[in-house]
Design a protein around this motif. Structure first.
Motif, PDB file in Angstrom:
ATOM      1  N   THR A 168       0.834  -1.195   0.000  1.00 37.16           N
ATOM      2  CA  THR A 168       0.000   0.000   0.000  1.00 37.16           C
ATOM      3  C   THR A 168       0.877   1.256   0.000  1.00 37.16           C
ATOM      4  OG1 THR A 168      -0.122   0.048   2.434  1.00 37.16           O
ATOM      5  CG2 THR A 168      -1.847  -1.164   1.246  1.00 37.16           C
ATOM      6  N   LYS A 169       0.257   2.376  -0.347  1.00 36.64           N
ATOM      7  CA  LYS A 169       0.915   3.680  -0.237  1.00 36.64           C
ATOM      8  C   LYS A 169       0.342   4.396   0.971  1.00 36.64           C
ATOM      9  CE  LYS A 169       0.001   7.142  -3.102  1.00 36.64           C
ATOM     10  NZ  LYS A 169       0.012   8.010  -4.307  1.00 36.64           N
ATOM     11  N   VAL A 170       1.202   4.837   1.856  1.00 32.19           N
ATOM     12  CA  VAL A 170       0.752   5.498   3.079  1.00 32.19           C
ATOM     13  C   VAL A 170       1.117   6.975   3.019  1.00 32.19           C
ATOM     14  CG1 VAL A 170       0.847   3.439   4.510  1.00 32.19           C
ATOM     15  CG2 VAL A 170       2.888   4.822   4.270  1.00 32.19           C
ATOM     16  N   GLU A 171       0.201   7.790   3.518  1.00 37.57           N
ATOM     17  CA  GLU A 171       0.393   9.239   3.529  1.00 37.57           C
ATOM     18  C   GLU A 171       0.647   9.705   4.960  1.00 37.57           C
ATOM     19  OE1 GLU A 171       0.303  10.891   0.725  1.00 37.57           O
ATOM     20  OE2 GLU A 171      -0.579   9.377  -0.619  1.00 37.57           O
ATOM     21  N   GLY A 172       1.566  10.618   5.097  1.00 34.55           N
ATOM     22  CA  GLY A 172       1.854  11.144   6.423  1.00 34.55           C
ATOM     23  C   GLY A 172       2.551  12.489   6.344  1.00 34.55           C
ATOM     24  N   PHE A 190      16.739  14.664   3.570  1.00 35.02           N
ATOM     25  CA  PHE A 190      16.713  13.570   2.599  1.00 35.02           C
ATOM     26  C   PHE A 190      16.033  12.355   3.233  1.00 35.02           C
ATOM     27  CE2 PHE A 190      20.433  16.190   1.912  1.00 35.02           C
ATOM     28  CZ  PHE A 190      20.406  16.456   0.550  1.00 35.02           C
ATOM     29  N   VAL A 191      14.960  11.885   2.590  1.00 37.18           N
ATOM     30  CA  VAL A 191      14.279  10.684   3.047  1.00 37.18           C
ATOM     31  C   VAL A 191      14.887   9.507   2.289  1.00 37.18           C
ATOM     32  CG1 VAL A 191      12.078   9.503   3.316  1.00 37.18           C
ATOM     33  CG2 VAL A 191      12.180  11.990   3.469  1.00 37.18           C
ATOM     34  N   ASN A 192      15.728   8.747   2.963  1.00 34.75           N
ATOM     35  CA  ASN A 192      16.458   7.653   2.325  1.00 34.75           C
ATOM     36  C   ASN A 192      15.682   6.353   2.500  1.00 34.75           C
ATOM     37  OD1 ASN A 192      18.562   9.447   1.749  1.00 34.75           O
ATOM     38  ND2 ASN A 192      19.501   9.085   3.740  1.00 34.75           N
ATOM     39  N   GLY A 193      14.840   6.029   1.513  1.00 32.70           N
ATOM     40  CA  GLY A 193      14.076   4.785   1.582  1.00 32.70           C
ATOM     41  C   GLY A 193      14.989   3.578   1.550  1.00 32.70           C
ATOM     42  N   PRO A 196      13.660  -2.869  -1.423  1.00 34.83           N
ATOM     43  CA  PRO A 196      12.312  -2.504  -1.898  1.00 34.83           C
ATOM     44  C   PRO A 196      11.292  -2.378  -0.778  1.00 34.83           C
ATOM     45  CG  PRO A 196      12.608  -4.858  -2.086  1.00 34.83           C
ATOM     46  CD  PRO A 196      13.872  -4.323  -1.441  1.00 34.83           C
ATOM     47  N   VAL A 197      11.750  -2.392   0.486  1.00 34.88           N
ATOM     48  CA  VAL A 197      10.810  -2.437   1.614  1.00 34.88           C
ATOM     49  C   VAL A 197       9.931  -1.193   1.650  1.00 34.88           C
ATOM     50  CG1 VAL A 197      10.619  -2.546   4.116  1.00 34.88           C
ATOM     51  CG2 VAL A 197      12.335  -3.927   2.937  1.00 34.88           C
ATOM     52  N   ALA A 198      10.537  -0.023   1.649  1.00 33.57           N
ATOM     53  CA  ALA A 198       9.775   1.229   1.706  1.00 33.57           C
ATOM     54  C   ALA A 198      10.544   2.298   0.960  1.00 33.57           C
ATOM     55  CB  ALA A 198       9.541   1.649   3.149  1.00 33.57           C
ATOM     56  N   ILE A 199       9.893   2.928  -0.019  1.00 36.25           N
ATOM     57  CA  ILE A 199      10.543   3.979  -0.799  1.00 36.25           C
ATOM     58  C   ILE A 199       9.602   5.167  -0.890  1.00 36.25           C
ATOM     59  CG2 ILE A 199      11.990   2.412  -2.130  1.00 36.25           C
ATOM     60  CD1 ILE A 199       9.973   2.650  -4.403  1.00 36.25           C
ATOM     61  N   PRO A 200      10.137   6.374  -0.985  1.00 37.33           N
ATOM     62  CA  PRO A 200       9.267   7.548  -1.147  1.00 37.33           C
ATOM     63  C   PRO A 200       8.534   7.511  -2.481  1.00 37.33           C
ATOM     64  CG  PRO A 200      11.478   8.180  -0.430  1.00 37.33           C
ATOM     65  CD  PRO A 200      11.551   6.756  -0.833  1.00 37.33           C
ATOM     66  N   ALA A 201       7.280   7.916  -2.471  1.00 35.31           N
ATOM     67  CA  ALA A 201       6.486   8.047  -3.692  1.00 35.31           C
ATOM     68  C   ALA A 201       6.393   9.530  -4.016  1.00 35.31           C
ATOM     69  CB  ALA A 201       5.094   7.443  -3.501  1.00 35.31           C
ATOM     70  N   LEU A 221       4.346  13.677   2.977  1.00 31.82           N
ATOM     71  CA  LEU A 221       5.207  12.661   2.381  1.00 31.82           C
ATOM     72  C   LEU A 221       4.397  11.392   2.138  1.00 31.82           C
ATOM     73  CD1 LEU A 221       8.253  12.183   1.659  1.00 31.82           C
ATOM     74  CD2 LEU A 221       8.458  11.078   3.896  1.00 31.82           C
ATOM     75  N   SER A 222       4.688  10.723   1.010  1.00 31.93           N
ATOM     76  CA  SER A 222       4.047   9.438   0.689  1.00 31.93           C
ATOM     77  C   SER A 222       5.123   8.363   0.619  1.00 31.93           C
ATOM     78  CB  SER A 222       3.303   9.511  -0.649  1.00 31.93           C
ATOM     79  OG  SER A 222       2.284  10.489  -0.621  1.00 31.93           O
ATOM     80  N   LEU A 223       4.815   7.188   1.163  1.00 36.06           N
ATOM     81  CA  LEU A 223       5.744   6.065   1.145  1.00 36.06           C
ATOM     82  C   LEU A 223       5.054   4.848   0.551  1.00 36.06           C
ATOM     83  CD1 LEU A 223       7.352   6.378   4.693  1.00 36.06           C
ATOM     84  CD2 LEU A 223       8.398   7.017   2.521  1.00 36.06           C
ATOM     85  N   LEU A 224       5.784   4.127  -0.306  1.00 29.95           N
ATOM     86  CA  LEU A 224       5.282   2.882  -0.884  1.00 29.95           C
ATOM     87  C   LEU A 224       5.865   1.711  -0.100  1.00 29.95           C
ATOM     88  CD1 LEU A 224       5.649   3.622  -4.715  1.00 29.95           C
ATOM     89  CD2 LEU A 224       3.534   3.537  -3.396  1.00 29.95           C
ATOM     90  N   ILE A 225       4.972   0.858   0.421  1.00 27.26           N
ATOM     91  CA  ILE A 225       5.397  -0.320   1.178  1.00 27.26           C
ATOM     92  C   ILE A 225       5.331  -1.531   0.266  1.00 27.26           C
ATOM     93  CG2 ILE A 225       5.088  -1.631   3.295  1.00 27.26           C
ATOM     94  CD1 ILE A 225       5.630   1.359   3.685  1.00 27.26           C
TER      95      ILE A 225
END
Length: 399
Positions: A168-172, A190-193, A196-201, A221-225
């Protein structure tokens, strides 16, 4: 001044029970900054957890074992201010409890300064249950011309939901705060994802021109899990750099903690019987194959059918891992021929709660008698008729 900085850097352990569980003093503040002899003031220390990792607990349900993964959080037994010079008027042992990840906890003491001017270093003693406790000296200026070095201090907080699902993509929102005593300039975040666990979208870095003392700035910020992420606590590193007034570049780091919990999804892949052809009056097994197509393990899986046939109408399957399947077997007695519409209910538990799948199915019991002999007889009659026709045709041709 050198003595002050050396003492500020000192953190002396009192008890070392487990290096995985600990806290730090992230910041402190004395108000007023310079106390007069005999004056009352406050001393506030900000505690933060530096713990990472998880712990797994198991609960048995008959032959099934349910496991729950939780993050390790330090438990503070007491926070005490020790000093032979200052009188502590309030605040000792007022805080007790857990400190979660990325959760700053301020603890304030009411103090009265001694009658003699000078620099003093009362110690904050923090006792951590089953972890590393510490002793932290805090400089307090009582009516002297000395001053402690004033610097910025960036802190990171976030409002991402807990828990989150794989795939899922989570918003925060992340909040960058300057908890220091002077302004920070040219702040880069810098958001260092961790692929492939979690990367910035989308946005993964941004810049803040300046942050004065006590100021903050928020960014969405959005993150892809990743859908294959295992259940547990993951941390998305965040790197921060900023400039001091003299141009010196300072780097700091933080993290966004996410509690990932897989979600199971149950479906029926096949329904069969043993023997494959059910005859009237003969016992048989009804086998419903159940598959987990979700991202998390399904636990305590069980199934029921409401067939009007005597026998075992409940089946306990247990655990089904993501991507696997398992049979629910019902041992039933014989019954009359016909079609039987029935309802099956499958219940299961995952990290998100208890779920139910319901499905309407049909069982067919064939008519009595063995039709194979009749089929063979019909084939023999057809064969004999064809042979007779061929013989009569040849005989007519010969005549």
């Amino acid at each position: 001044m050198t003595l002050i900085l050396l003492l500020l850097a000192g953190v002396f352990p009192l008890v070392s029970a487990s290096p995985q569980v600990s806290v730090i003093v992230a910041d402190y503040k004395v108000s007023p900054a310079v106390l007069l002899p005999g004056e009352e003031g406050t001393l506030t220390v900000t505690l933060k957890s530096i713990t990472s990792g998880t712990t797994t607990s198991s609960v048995s349900y008959g032959q099934d074992v349910s496991q729950t993964t939780t993050s390790i959080t330090p438990y503070i037994d007491s926070v005490i201010l020790k000093s032979k010079d200052f009188e502590v008027l309030g605040g000792d042992s007022k805080f007790e409890g857990n400190i979660g990840p990325d959760q700053p906890v301020p603890v304030t003491f009411l103090i009265r300064a001694p009658q003699k001017s000078g620099m003093y270093f009362p110690e904050v003693w923090i006792r951590v249950r089953d972890g590393q406790s510490l002793k932290y000296p805090v400089p307090v200026n009582v009516n002297t011309q000395l001053s402690v070095l004033r610097t910025p201090s960036l802190a990171l907080e976030n409002t991402f939901p807990e828990p989150v699902k794989p795939g899922t993509k989570v918003e925060g929102t992340i909040r960058i705060m300057n908890e220091g005593s002077t302004q920070a300039d040219n702040i880069r975040v810098f958001v260092n994802g961790t692929p492939p666990v979690a990367i910035p979208a989308g946005i993964s870095s941004f810049m803040i021109d300046r942050l004065g003392s006590g100021m903050y700035r928020e960014k969405n910020l959005s993150l892809l899990i990743d859908k294959n992420t295992q259940s547990g606590i993951i941390e998305v590193p965040v790197r921060m750099s900023y400039a001091l007034l003299d141009g010196t570049i300072i780097e700091d780091s933080g993290s966004i903690g996410l509690d990932v919990r897989g979600e199971s999804e149950i479906s029926i892949t096949s329904v069969e019987t043993t023997p494959s052809r059910v005859k009237p009056g003969e016992p048989f097994d009804l086998i419903i194959r159940v598959q987990n197509t979700g991202t998390g393990e399904a636990k305590s899986v069980s199934a029921t059918v409401n067939l009007p046939i005597k026998g075992a109408k409940e089946a306990f399957i247990g655990r089904i891992k993501a991507g696997n399947d398992a049979p629910a077997t019902f041992v039933l007695e014989g019954t009359e021929a016909g079609e039987y519409a029935y309802h099956t209910t499958i219940t299961y538990v995952d990290d998100w709660g208890t779920h139910t799948l319901e499905k309407d199915l049909v069982l067919t019991v064939a008519d009595g008698g063995d039709s194979s002999a009749m089929i063979i007889l019909i084939l023999l009659i057809l064969g004999a008729g064809a042979g007779g026709f061929w013989y009569m045709r040849r005989k007519n041709e010969d005549d």
